[in-house]
Design an enzyme around this catalytic site. Structure first.
Site, PDB file in Angstrom:
ATOM      1  N   ASP A   1       1.068  -0.981   0.013  1.00  0.00           N
ATOM      2  CA  ASP A   1       0.099   0.095   0.110  1.00  0.00           C
ATOM      3  C   ASP A   1       1.004   1.186   0.108  1.00  0.00           C
ATOM      4  O   ASP A   1       1.688   1.390   1.019  1.00  0.00           O
ATOM      5  CB  ASP A   1      -0.968  -0.056   1.228  1.00  0.00           C
ATOM      6  CG  ASP A   1      -1.743   1.216   1.472  1.00  0.00           C
ATOM      7  OD1 ASP A   1      -1.561   2.254   0.619  1.00  0.00           O
ATOM      8  OD2 ASP A   1      -2.670   1.203   2.283  1.00  0.00           O
ATOM      9  N   VAL A   2       0.941   2.069  -1.174  1.00  0.00           N
ATOM     10  CA  VAL A   2       2.034   3.101  -1.283  1.00  0.00           C
ATOM     11  C   VAL A   2       1.564   4.099  -0.376  1.00  0.00           C
ATOM     12  O   VAL A   2       2.598   4.917  -0.187  1.00  0.00           O
ATOM     13  CB  VAL A   2       1.974   3.434  -2.630  1.00  0.00           C
ATOM     14  CG1 VAL A   2       2.446   2.633  -3.836  1.00  0.00           C
ATOM     15  CG2 VAL A   2       0.607   4.203  -3.103  1.00  0.00           C
TER      16      VAL A   2
ATOM     17  N   ASN B   1       2.956   5.132 -10.079  1.00  0.00           N
ATOM     18  CA  ASN B   1       1.483   5.298 -10.801  1.00  0.00           C
ATOM     19  C   ASN B   1       0.214   5.138  -9.988  1.00  0.00           C
ATOM     20  O   ASN B   1      -0.683   5.699 -10.446  1.00  0.00           O
ATOM     21  CB  ASN B   1       1.519   4.355 -12.006  1.00  0.00           C
ATOM     22  CG  ASN B   1       0.260   3.950 -12.551  1.00  0.00           C
ATOM     23  OD1 ASN B   1      -0.040   4.855 -13.470  1.00  0.00           O
ATOM     24  ND2 ASN B   1      -0.420   2.858 -12.236  1.00  0.00           N
TER      25      ASN B   1
ATOM     26  N   TYR C   1      -8.878  15.032  -6.012  1.00  0.00           N
ATOM     27  CA  TYR C   1      -7.994  14.392  -6.983  1.00  0.00           C
ATOM     28  C   TYR C   1      -7.146  15.545  -7.475  1.00  0.00           C
ATOM     29  O   TYR C   1      -5.962  15.442  -7.614  1.00  0.00           O
ATOM     30  CB  TYR C   1      -9.018  13.748  -7.876  1.00  0.00           C
ATOM     31  CG  TYR C   1      -8.303  13.126  -9.026  1.00  0.00           C
ATOM     32  CD1 TYR C   1      -7.720  11.583  -8.862  1.00  0.00           C
ATOM     33  CD2 TYR C   1      -8.006  13.577 -10.178  1.00  0.00           C
ATOM     34  CE1 TYR C   1      -7.008  10.966  -9.946  1.00  0.00           C
ATOM     35  CE2 TYR C   1      -7.603  12.834 -11.418  1.00  0.00           C
ATOM     36  CZ  TYR C   1      -6.932  11.648 -11.044  1.00  0.00           C
ATOM     37  OH  TYR C   1      -6.196  11.106 -12.024  1.00  0.00           O
TER      38      TYR C   1
ATOM     39  N   LYS D   1      -3.049  15.956  -7.710  1.00  0.00           N
ATOM     40  CA  LYS D   1      -2.333  16.101  -8.852  1.00  0.00           C
ATOM     41  C   LYS D   1      -1.531  17.417  -8.901  1.00  0.00           C
ATOM     42  O   LYS D   1      -0.522  17.542  -9.551  1.00  0.00           O
ATOM     43  CB  LYS D   1      -2.857  15.682 -10.193  1.00  0.00           C
ATOM     44  CG  LYS D   1      -3.799  14.408 -10.094  1.00  0.00           C
ATOM     45  CD  LYS D   1      -2.990  13.167 -10.079  1.00  0.00           C
ATOM     46  CE  LYS D   1      -3.545  11.884 -10.319  1.00  0.00           C
ATOM     47  NZ  LYS D   1      -2.515  10.740 -10.354  1.00  0.00           N
TER      48      LYS D   1
HETATM   49  P1  NAD Z   1      -6.725   1.874 -12.298  1.00  0.00           P
HETATM   50  O1  NAD Z   1      -7.503   2.051 -11.386  1.00  0.00           O
HETATM   51  O2  NAD Z   1      -6.572   0.831 -13.157  1.00  0.00           O
HETATM   52  O3  NAD Z   1      -5.313   1.962 -11.538  1.00  0.00           O
HETATM   53  C1  NAD Z   1      -4.732   2.495 -10.238  1.00  0.00           C
HETATM   54  C2  NAD Z   1      -4.043   1.418  -9.680  1.00  0.00           C
HETATM   55  O4  NAD Z   1      -3.578   1.977  -8.473  1.00  0.00           O
HETATM   56  C3  NAD Z   1      -4.760   0.123  -9.502  1.00  0.00           C
HETATM   57  O5  NAD Z   1      -4.135  -0.944  -9.818  1.00  0.00           O
HETATM   58  C4  NAD Z   1      -5.063   0.105  -7.945  1.00  0.00           C
HETATM   59  O6  NAD Z   1      -5.236  -0.942  -7.369  1.00  0.00           O
HETATM   60  C5  NAD Z   1      -3.647   0.865  -7.705  1.00  0.00           C
HETATM   61  N1  NAD Z   1      -4.014   1.553  -6.326  1.00  0.00           N
HETATM   62  C6  NAD Z   1      -4.876   2.136  -5.614  1.00  0.00           C
HETATM   63  N2  NAD Z   1      -4.559   2.430  -4.452  1.00  0.00           N
HETATM   64  C7  NAD Z   1      -3.350   1.908  -4.175  1.00  0.00           C
HETATM   65  C8  NAD Z   1      -2.205   1.870  -2.953  1.00  0.00           C
HETATM   66  N3  NAD Z   1      -2.842   2.392  -1.633  1.00  0.00           N
HETATM   67  N4  NAD Z   1      -1.274   1.139  -2.991  1.00  0.00           N
HETATM   68  C9  NAD Z   1      -0.917   0.615  -4.244  1.00  0.00           C
HETATM   69  N5  NAD Z   1      -1.715   0.746  -5.265  1.00  0.00           N
HETATM   70  C10 NAD Z   1      -2.860   1.389  -5.098  1.00  0.00           C
HETATM   71  O7  NAD Z   1      -6.622   3.317 -13.016  1.00  0.00           O
HETATM   72  P2  NAD Z   1      -5.513   4.123 -14.015  1.00  0.00           P
HETATM   73  O8  NAD Z   1      -6.388   4.879 -14.978  1.00  0.00           O
HETATM   74  O9  NAD Z   1      -4.766   3.055 -14.735  1.00  0.00           O
HETATM   75  O10 NAD Z   1      -4.725   4.964 -13.147  1.00  0.00           O
HETATM   76  C11 NAD Z   1      -3.190   5.162 -13.167  1.00  0.00           C
HETATM   77  C12 NAD Z   1      -2.884   6.276 -12.744  1.00  0.00           C
HETATM   78  O11 NAD Z   1      -2.909   7.150 -13.782  1.00  0.00           O
HETATM   79  C13 NAD Z   1      -3.375   6.944 -11.520  1.00  0.00           C
HETATM   80  O12 NAD Z   1      -2.540   7.710 -10.818  1.00  0.00           O
HETATM   81  C14 NAD Z   1      -4.538   7.956 -12.392  1.00  0.00           C
HETATM   82  O13 NAD Z   1      -4.682   9.050 -11.376  1.00  0.00           O
HETATM   83  C15 NAD Z   1      -3.665   8.316 -13.344  1.00  0.00           C
HETATM   84  N6  NAD Z   1      -4.623   9.098 -14.508  1.00  0.00           N
HETATM   85  C16 NAD Z   1      -5.653   8.160 -15.154  1.00  0.00           C
HETATM   86  C17 NAD Z   1      -6.220   8.583 -16.226  1.00  0.00           C
HETATM   87  C18 NAD Z   1      -7.190   7.917 -16.855  1.00  0.00           C
HETATM   88  O14 NAD Z   1      -7.833   8.509 -17.683  1.00  0.00           O
HETATM   89  N7  NAD Z   1      -7.264   6.567 -16.715  1.00  0.00           N
HETATM   90  C19 NAD Z   1      -6.017  10.074 -16.632  1.00  0.00           C
HETATM   91  C20 NAD Z   1      -5.113  10.946 -15.937  1.00  0.00           C
HETATM   92  C21 NAD Z   1      -4.269  10.008 -14.967  1.00  0.00           C
END
Ligand code: NAD
Length: 272
Positions: free
Chosen positions: A70-71, A97, A170, A174
């Site tokens: 858990d980060v 990430n 959120y 960011k």
């Molecule tokens: P996702 O939900 O598939 O991935 C997020 C991952 O983070 C998941 O695997 C989740 O289990 C993990 N996670 C959550 N809490 C955690 C914790 N406490 N410790 C370890 N892991 C944890 O969604 P995604 O879209 O792949 O998001 C990945 C990153 O990209 C995030 O930081 C998100 O803010 C960013 N992002 C996504 C988008 C989009 O459109 N999908 C856009 C901008 C930014």
């Protein structure tokens, strides 16, 4: 999978939250370019094992292991780095990430939901970056694998500059990443550390399912994207592999927007 190149061979990368979505694509892209990869998860062991298997099954890729962490927890993060160093000897690349959303209008947002998002999206990135810096400094330069002491890539969002009603926790997390990343660059670039962010636009992953699961939602979303297609996780995977490699050596303290032009504010095309 695309044809591999060997630009990350001999290096080890930790990718947090890589059991799904963008993190999974990043882990695969780094593995394809030769890095050993730590596939980190917090809740989906199954997803993480599948990504690690894909990397390990391809003998042109680096080696992958799965580590639960858990980060947002200091001890967990320190354990993840220890397990990585025990297995691979060091860490060369951190892709911070992991992230989540807990949306609500601000006047209804609980302190718990505010805190959770800040803890994972901002404090989690601080904890991982700090351990990475400690390891880079302990280990010293390895000119045989990279011109830099180490690379940190924060997964940010276009919402580090686009305000987002109903998602204030959120957007604030960011926005905070901008100064975390730029201050790390200013402080550690003299040691040859590179610290950058990637700011994805709308990428098709579980985090934003409601924005792409119906045709109507997709049409509405496309109004925000000049390039007129939603992004896919590989768009971020390939950008991250390049940003982690020496091909981008002189890029430091920068945010790379990977958003199909979303930050060019298409709402102003015919207005204003
Ligand atoms: P996702 O939900 O598939 O991935 C997020 C991952 O983070 C998941 O695997 C989740 O289990 C993990 N996670 C959550 N809490 C955690 C914790 N406490 N410790 C370890 N892991 C944890 O969604 P995604 O879209 O792949 O998001 C990945 C990153 O990209 C995030 O930081 C998100 O803010 C960013 N992002 C996504 C988008 C989009 O459109 N999908 C856009 C901008 C930014």
């Amino acid at each position: 999978m695309q044809k591999p190149n060997e630009r990350l061979k001999g290096q080890t990368a930790i990718v947090t939250g890589s059991s799904s979505g963008i993190g999974a694509a990043v882990a695969l892209a780094l593995g394809r370019d030769g890095a050993n990869v730590v596939v980190n998860y917090n809740s989906s062991d199954e997803g993480a094992q599948e990504i690690a298997k894909q990397i390990n099954d391809d003998n042109l890729c680096g080696e992958a292991i799965v580590v639960k962490c858990d980060v947002s927890k200091e001890e967990d993060v320190q354990n993840m780095f220890k397990q990585t160093i025990d297995k691979f000897g060091t860490v060369d690349i951190l892709v911070a990430n992991a992230g989540l959303q807990k949306d609500a209008p601000l006047h209804e947002m609980t302190l718990e939901d505010w805190q959770l998002v800040i803890d994972v999206n901002l404090t989690g990135q601080f904890l991982c970056a700090r351990e990475a810096l400690r390891e880079f400094m302990r280990r010293g330069m390895r000119p045989e694998v990279s011109k830099s002491l180490g690379k940190i890539i924060h997964m940010s969002s276009v919402h580090q500059i686009i305000p987002w009603a109903g998602h204030t926790n959120y957007a604030a997390s960011k926005g905070g990443l901008v100064m975390l990343m730029e201050s790390i660059c200013q402080e550690y670039a003299p040691l040859k550390v590179r610290c950058n962010s990637i700011a994805p636009g709308a990428i098709k992953t579980p985090i934003n399912k409601e924005a792409w699961e119906s045709d109507e939602a997709l049409e509405k979303l496309n109004k925000l994207i000049p390039y007129k297609r939603i992004g896919v996780p590989d768009d971020i995977g390939s950008a991250t592999a390049w940003l982690a490699s020496d091909e981008s050596e002189y890029i430091n303290g920068t945010t790379l927007y990977v958003d199909g032009g979303m930050t060019c504010y298409p709402g102003f095309t015919t207005n204003g």
